[in-house]
Design an enzyme around this catalytic site. Structure first.
Site, short mmCIF file in Angstrom:
data_model
loop_
_atom_site.label_atom_id
_atom_site.label_comp_id
_atom_site.label_asym_id
_atom_site.label_seq_id
_atom_site.Cartn_x
_atom_site.Cartn_y
_atom_site.Cartn_z
CE LYS A 114 27.18 33.52 -26.41
NZ LYS A 114 26.34 32.52 -25.71
NE ARG A 135 21.42 29.43 -32.75
CZ ARG A 135 21.89 28.29 -33.27
NH1 ARG A 135 21.40 27.15 -32.89
NH2 ARG A 135 22.87 28.32 -34.16
CD GLU A 169 20.52 33.72 -24.83
OE1 GLU A 169 20.69 34.22 -25.95
OE2 GLU A 169 20.95 32.60 -24.52
C1 LIG Z 1 23.98 34.48 -30.82
C2 LIG Z 1 23.98 35.86 -30.20
C3 LIG Z 1 23.91 36.04 -28.84
N1 LIG Z 1 23.93 37.33 -28.38
N2 LIG Z 1 23.86 37.77 -27.08
C4 LIG Z 1 23.92 39.10 -27.15
N3 LIG Z 1 23.87 39.93 -26.09
N4 LIG Z 1 24.00 39.52 -28.44
C5 LIG Z 1 24.01 38.40 -29.19
N5 LIG Z 1 24.08 38.26 -30.54
C6 LIG Z 1 24.06 37.01 -31.05
O1 LIG Z 1 24.11 36.79 -32.39
C7 LIG Z 1 24.14 37.96 -33.25
C8 LIG Z 1 25.55 38.54 -33.32
C9 LIG Z 1 23.69 37.52 -34.64
#
Ligand SMILES: Cc1c[n+]2nc(N)[nH]c2nc1OC(C)C
Length: 319
Positions: A114, A135, A169
């Protein structure tokens, strides 16, 4: 003029390929000096023939004219936030609920880092990047297309001319964060507290030239709506598709069977995250099977098929 048009086209193709090799494959084929020389030639030619400039020309990576303000953008598919897990018990509960709701013995999960940056959404139409947005509150974001186009690793044109919306990101690598703060220190300016704030500050500049001065980077992690491609059956296949299209996907992802291997992955990166060239604030765990995601659906604010295991904030930033 005809040979200028020819030369511009050749330069564009070459610069795009160099960008892809250097910033997406991390495998440069020309020196920075050679890249800069070719870009300078393209900028000069586009100055002489402004009507030959196209929205997907690599020259937009150096930033265009400042904007008076950011327009608002509606996300057709809302960008939801993630539920959080702070312990392995939380992960066990997450896995157990999914096994109960689905009636399946074992669940395949994708684990991703993340990245501690700014969530953005990008729209490509017929393969060309037409819009990029923050976002925001998940439903309405700011149109920061010009700034996102300055990200070297973000292709202005996909390797297949499909129409889709992708999420990812945008972030500032640790080394670049330190360089920017050193410059700020020399200028007696207030420092950025962390790479995330520096990335947000850079992407929300009205003058794209300022954004272009900062070597932002991006990892894509999800597909919103899509036309012209048959829907992948798993998230793993979605990420493979993003890479095939020339988009940068974080390489540290794994697909595992069951929550025990998820915990191994979480343990690994809890120990080794300081070795990464960018900051992460946790691990995102997602159900791999997209049909099962449909079955699980959403709560009011988050998907039931994904969770973020959070790490405590990194103490200081080391290289
Ligand atoms: C908010 C978010 C943030 N991230 N970061 C990753 N690597 N995947 C990911 N997926 C996200 O949301 C999805 C599961 C919809």
């Amino acid at each position: 003029r005809a040979e200028a048009e020819q030369r511009i086209q050749t330069l564009r193709t070459e610069l795009e390929e160099y960008n892809y090799r250097y910033h997406v494959l991390d495998d440069p084929t020309v020196s920075d000096a050679e890249y800069d020389r070719l870009m300078a030639e393209l900028l000069r030619l586009e100055e002489v023939y402004p009507d030959l400039v196209t929205p997907d020309s690599p020259s937009v990576k150096v930033g265009g004219e400042p904007l008076p303000y950011f327009e608002k953008v509606e996300h057709r598919i809302p960008m939801l936030s993630l539920g959080n897990a702070f312990s392995f018990d939380d992960l066990q509960d997450f896995d157990e609920r999914i096994r109960r709701l689905s009636g399946r013995e074992s669940i395949d999960y994708v684990c991703e880092l993340k990245i501690d940056g700014l969530a953005v959404s990008l729209r490509y139409e017929d393969g060309v990047m037409v819009r990029g947005a923050t976002r925001g509150d998940g439903r309405t974001g700011e149109n920061i297309t010009q700034n996102l186009k300055t990200i070297r690793s973000l292709p202005l044109r996909l390797r297949e001319l499909v129409t889709l919306e992708v999420r990812g990101e945008a972030f500032l690598p640790k080394k670049e964060f330190e360089r920017i703060n050193r410059v700020k220190e020399e200028r007696g300016e207030a420092l950025f507290a962390n790479p995330r704030n520096a990335a947000a500050g850079s992407l929300r500049q009205l003058d794209p030239k300022l954004a272009a001065e900062r070597t932002l980077d991006i990892f894509l992690y999800g597909i919103g709506e899509m036309e012209g491609v048959q829907n992948p059956l798993t998230h793993t296949a979605s990420l493979d598709l993003l890479q095939k299209l020339g988009l940068k996907v974080n390489p540290e992802r794994v697909t595992v069977k069951g929550i025990d291997d998820v915990m191994d992955f979480v343990n690994h990166w809890r120990e080794h995250r300081m070795e990464l060239g960018y900051e992460i604030d946790g691990i995102v765990i997602k159900v791999d099977d997209l049909a099962l995601r449909e079955q699980l659906g959403f709560t009011a604010k988050s998907p039931r098929w994904a969770i973020a295991y959070k790490f405590p904030a990194e103490e200081g930033v080391t290289v």
